[in-house]
Enzyme design. Structure first.
Site, PDB file in Angstrom:
ATOM      1  N   LYS A   1      19.310   2.214  84.681  1.00  0.00           N
ATOM      2  CA  LYS A   1      18.335   1.692  85.646  1.00  0.00           C
ATOM      3  C   LYS A   1      17.023   2.456  85.588  1.00  0.00           C
ATOM      4  O   LYS A   1      16.987   3.630  85.211  1.00  0.00           O
ATOM      5  CB  LYS A   1      18.912   1.693  87.066  1.00  0.00           C
ATOM      6  CG  LYS A   1      18.983   3.049  87.720  1.00  0.00           C
ATOM      7  CD  LYS A   1      19.112   2.921  89.244  1.00  0.00           C
ATOM      8  CE  LYS A   1      19.008   4.315  89.864  1.00  0.00           C
ATOM      9  NZ  LYS A   1      18.737   4.325  91.281  1.00  0.00           N
TER      10      LYS A   1
ATOM     11  N   LYS B   1      13.045   6.936  89.298  1.00  0.00           N
ATOM     12  CA  LYS B   1      11.842   7.749  89.461  1.00  0.00           C
ATOM     13  C   LYS B   1      12.038   9.170  88.957  1.00  0.00           C
ATOM     14  O   LYS B   1      11.066   9.873  88.727  1.00  0.00           O
ATOM     15  CB  LYS B   1      11.363   7.714  90.916  1.00  0.00           C
ATOM     16  CG  LYS B   1      12.343   8.238  91.948  1.00  0.00           C
ATOM     17  CD  LYS B   1      11.669   8.324  93.308  1.00  0.00           C
ATOM     18  CE  LYS B   1      12.332   7.503  94.384  1.00  0.00           C
ATOM     19  NZ  LYS B   1      13.650   7.993  94.812  1.00  0.00           N
TER      20      LYS B   1
ATOM     21  N   LYS C   1      25.243  11.452  87.504  1.00  0.00           N
ATOM     22  CA  LYS C   1      24.409  12.628  87.751  1.00  0.00           C
ATOM     23  C   LYS C   1      25.124  13.920  87.417  1.00  0.00           C
ATOM     24  O   LYS C   1      24.494  14.886  86.996  1.00  0.00           O
ATOM     25  CB  LYS C   1      23.883  12.637  89.198  1.00  0.00           C
ATOM     26  CG  LYS C   1      22.867  11.525  89.447  1.00  0.00           C
ATOM     27  CD  LYS C   1      21.996  11.774  90.657  1.00  0.00           C
ATOM     28  CE  LYS C   1      20.932  10.670  90.736  1.00  0.00           C
ATOM     29  NZ  LYS C   1      20.124  10.710  91.950  1.00  0.00           N
TER      30      LYS C   1
END
Ligand code: ATP
Ligand code: LTN
Length: 329
Positions: A195, A198, A113
């Protein structure tokens, strides 16, 4: 005899995907009879990435509703919202004091991130796993049902529990992850190396629990596969492998067996069967979800009551911690 505690939170950082369902939500209902269960919404975690306040409010309720729609019963389990229990932030501070910077800088989610964030990195993204450890340890959780991507964070929670217990005295239960054996991680439909998430900017990378049949079929048709053309369950065909995993997760069968069933089919035929199957599997949950969302007052009553129950359990742990650390009582 007191039952063991199972605990898990889901971030309201976007609309829930089938990855969240397969990795987490789907495991929850079966735990309710054997354990004291607590499930909730990690809204504090979600602001480590910028969120629109109105969306955050809406999604927080949606996550609770999806947990109920997938079978979590508020009569059996505590359902709550993290920010409504101030103890989480309080315990985080104490745990911060025994967490090593080096440990946090090795967390793969942080590395991923932080690489994606263009400008100023916020400090919360770095201490995110400490808050997660506080969530878990506050309720003396024994088991944490999560997807494979959370294994490293769980390891940190275990480490901090042991370190605190060793430095002061026995205080925290050391938690264990509960991760689906064969399929702990669903990958992006657009890139089988990452992965399904969302908060992926590409809407075709994921299937939402809210997607209708046409959307699901369209997204599956566009999913990345390979040019080999043969249906096999093989590491060399990661895109196809992921689709077989999704199929297997919904039908509760072995992915190798699914590959066998479709051995003579084309990719297009397999993809259409998969799309139909996902849509059919999600339909009953989508209907329950609509009913739950239609009764907003009841939903509000459930999460507010959940926060009170959670508070009364967690405050015992926090007072113990404060006493051991040397804070005045
Ligand atoms: P974000 O993209 O905002 O980081 P996320 O989609 O990864 O969110 P989380 O709220 O972080 O979702 O995760 C909720 C639960 O769903 C966790 O237990 C996590 O392990 C699980 N989970 C998330 N994505 C997947 C996936 N692709 N496969 C399996 N489990 C998953
Ligand atoms: N970091 C988790 C969400 C989460 C969580 C938790 C999961 C926050 N606190 C406590 C289990 C237990 C994630 O899925 N990204």
């Amino acid at each position: 005899m007191k039952k063991k505690v199972a605990f898990s939170l889901v971030q309201p950082s976007g609309e829930l995907t089938i990855g969240n369902y397969i990795g987490a939500l789907r495991q929850f209902p079966a735990l309710q009879d054997s354990y004291d269960c607590m499930f909730g919404v990690a809204d504090l975690h979600s602001i480590t990435v910028p969120q629109k306040p109105a969306d955050l409010r809406k999604r927080t309720k949606e996550v609770i509703a999806y947990m109920m729609a997938s079978g979590v019963d508020p009569e059996k389990s505590i359902l709550f919202v993290q920010s409504q229990v101030p103890l989480h932030a309080e315990l985080t501070w104490v745990l911060n004091s025994i967490t090593y910077m080096g440990q946090l800088s090795r967390m793969t989610q942080y590395k991923d991130k932080s690489q994606r964030s263009e400008e100023n990195l916020n400090a919360a993204l770095f201490t995110y796993p400490v808050l997660m450890a506080a969530d878990i340890l506050l309720y003396q959780s024994d088991f944490v049902p999560v997807g494979e991507d959370q294994r490293q964070h769980l390891e940190l929670a275990r480490d901090l529990a042991e370190r605190f217990n060793h430095r002061y005295s026995d205080t925290f239960t050391v938690p264990e992850p509960l991760i689906g054996k064969t399929i702990g991680k669903i990958m992006s439909l657009k890139n089988p190396e990452i992965k399904m998430s969302k908060s992926d900017p590409d809407q075709n990378a994921y299937i939402l629990l809210a997607d209708d049949k046409d959307t699901i079929i369209r997204k599956v048709r566009r999913a990345v596969t390979d040019s080999c053309g043969e249906i096999r369950y093989s590491e060399e065909q990661p895109g196809l492998m992921n689709l077989l995993n999704i199929y297997a997760a919904f039908t509760q069968e072995e992915p190798q067996k699914i590959a066998g069933q479709f051995a003579h089919a084309s990719y297009a035929e397999f993809k259409d069967a998969l799309g139909e199957m996902i849509a059919q599997s999600l339909a009953p949950m989508q209907a329950r979800y609509r009913d739950i969302m239609a009764n907003g007052e009841e939903l509000e009553r459930i999460y507010k009551e959940g926060a009170e129950k959670a508070y009364s359990i967690g405050r015992k742990t926090l007072s113990k911690v404060y006493r051991k650390v040397g804070f005045l009582q």
